[in-house]
Design an enzyme around this catalytic site. Sequence first.
Site, PDB file in Angstrom:
ATOM      1  N   LYS A 200       0.812  -1.225   0.000  1.00  0.00           N
ATOM      2  CA  LYS A 200       0.000   0.000   0.000  1.00  0.00           C
ATOM      3  C   LYS A 200       0.840   1.268   0.000  1.00  0.00           C
ATOM      4  CE  LYS A 200      -4.465  -1.643   1.077  1.00  0.00           C
ATOM      5  NZ  LYS A 200      -5.526  -1.903   2.017  1.00  0.00           N
TER       6      LYS A 200
ATOM      7  N   ARG B 206      -4.039  -9.996   4.493  1.00  0.00           N
ATOM      8  CA  ARG B 206      -4.407 -10.006   3.065  1.00  0.00           C
ATOM      9  C   ARG B 206      -3.193  -9.510   2.293  1.00  0.00           C
ATOM     10  NH1 ARG B 206      -6.261  -6.466  -0.747  1.00  0.00           N
ATOM     11  NH2 ARG B 206      -7.852  -7.210  -2.188  1.00  0.00           N
TER      12      ARG B 206
HETATM   13  N1  HH2 Z   1      -7.490  -3.440   0.164  1.00  0.00           N
HETATM   14  C1  HH2 Z   1      -7.747  -3.409  -1.154  1.00  0.00           C
HETATM   15  C2  HH2 Z   1      -8.859  -4.072  -1.693  1.00  0.00           C
HETATM   16  N2  HH2 Z   1      -9.681  -4.784  -0.893  1.00  0.00           N
HETATM   17  N3  HH2 Z   1     -10.243  -5.588   1.238  1.00  0.00           N
HETATM   18  C3  HH2 Z   1     -10.010  -5.650   2.553  1.00  0.00           C
HETATM   19  N4  HH2 Z   1     -10.802  -6.363   3.356  1.00  0.00           N
HETATM   20  N5  HH2 Z   1      -8.943  -4.998   3.120  1.00  0.00           N
HETATM   21  C4  HH2 Z   1      -8.089  -4.251   2.383  1.00  0.00           C
HETATM   22  O1  HH2 Z   1      -7.151  -3.647   2.962  1.00  0.00           O
HETATM   23  C5  HH2 Z   1      -8.314  -4.161   0.981  1.00  0.00           C
HETATM   24  C6  HH2 Z   1      -9.425  -4.867   0.429  1.00  0.00           C
HETATM   25  C7  HH2 Z   1      -6.826  -2.663  -2.056  1.00  0.00           C
HETATM   26  O2  HH2 Z   1      -5.799  -3.493  -2.512  1.00  0.00           O
HETATM   27  P1  HH2 Z   1      -5.801  -4.239  -3.923  1.00  0.00           P
HETATM   28  O3  HH2 Z   1      -6.901  -5.247  -3.982  1.00  0.00           O
HETATM   29  O4  HH2 Z   1      -4.467  -4.791  -4.175  1.00  0.00           O
HETATM   30  O5  HH2 Z   1      -6.025  -3.066  -4.979  1.00  0.00           O
HETATM   31  P2  HH2 Z   1      -7.284  -2.566  -5.803  1.00  0.00           P
HETATM   32  O6  HH2 Z   1      -8.356  -2.156  -4.856  1.00  0.00           O
HETATM   33  O7  HH2 Z   1      -6.739  -1.393  -6.590  1.00  0.00           O
HETATM   34  O8  HH2 Z   1      -7.742  -3.689  -6.682  1.00  0.00           O
END
Ligand code: HH2
Length: 277
Positions: A220, A254
């Site tokens: 992040k 995660r």
């Molecule tokens: N962070 C992201 C997406 N979903 N869900 C939970 N429960 N907790 C988190 O911290 C979280 C999440 C963001 O990360 P990522 O999926 O890699 O990116 P994007 O939202 O751009 O797909």
Amino acid sequence: MYLQCGKFRLSLARPLIMGVVNITPDSFSDGGSFATASTALAHARRLVDEGADLIDIGGESTRPGAGGVALEEERRRVLPVLEQLAGGTVPVSIDTQKPELMREAIAAGASMINDVNALQAPGALAAVAQSGVAVCLMHMQGTPADMQTDPHYEDVVAEVLEFFGDRMRAAHAAGIAPDRIVLDPGFGFGKTLEHNLELLRRLDRFNTTGAAVLAGLSRKGMLGRLTGREVDERVYASIAAALIAVENGARIVRVHDVAATRDALAVWTAVNPVTER
Ligand code: HH2
């Protein structure tokens, strides 16, 4: 402590790894890398081989500034991959805010619904309540489109805790048993670097809710701020953050980098043998 997760009953006596698969062209962490069903499926299977205890599939980016995708497109991205993975050895979580997709995913074999909007959309609680799936209720201030504009809290830990209390009461009232609930403070979702650090420092406070705590810090922006590194160079910082989260009470992390996290947690678990923490 156990998490009821569809047909799986997961022990939380040791920290679990949730491996992330984003089937999107625009996710901040891996956008475009796994945008087809076949690349996403291969990546998910690799994460399972590397030691993921759960797989989290997302078809909509929630990065700061993201605008959202239509139901039809999100469904097209997610369901074919879910259908292939659902009969496997690890539970599959679907990262969505849309009640319609929650229902379809549960019917297609999802074991968990991971909702960055904490089941606040009309119909979301009802979509999951009658199933046996686990739910991840995440805190966010604002929406992905505007959340990083000017996040503000008097006391970030107290306010997130209060939000969790409200959402847990709503979930219980809808018929979702406590052993199906995971809480996530939502690192980077309407939070400054200082807010994120305070939440990480005091993560243990959320264990007073009785629900399992999940932390998503992997790759992040806060880690970029702290290290000066680009997204694809944040593995070491992500491992440090995951370890701190686990040390401070997270039961699930995660992550994108499953193999590296698994090794780090193997060391942590050796020092902190499996107990009813
Ligand atoms: N962070 C992201 C997406 N979903 N869900 C939970 N429960 N907790 C988190 O911290 C979280 C999440 C963001 O990360 P990522 O999926 O890699 O990116 P994007 O939202 O751009 O797909």
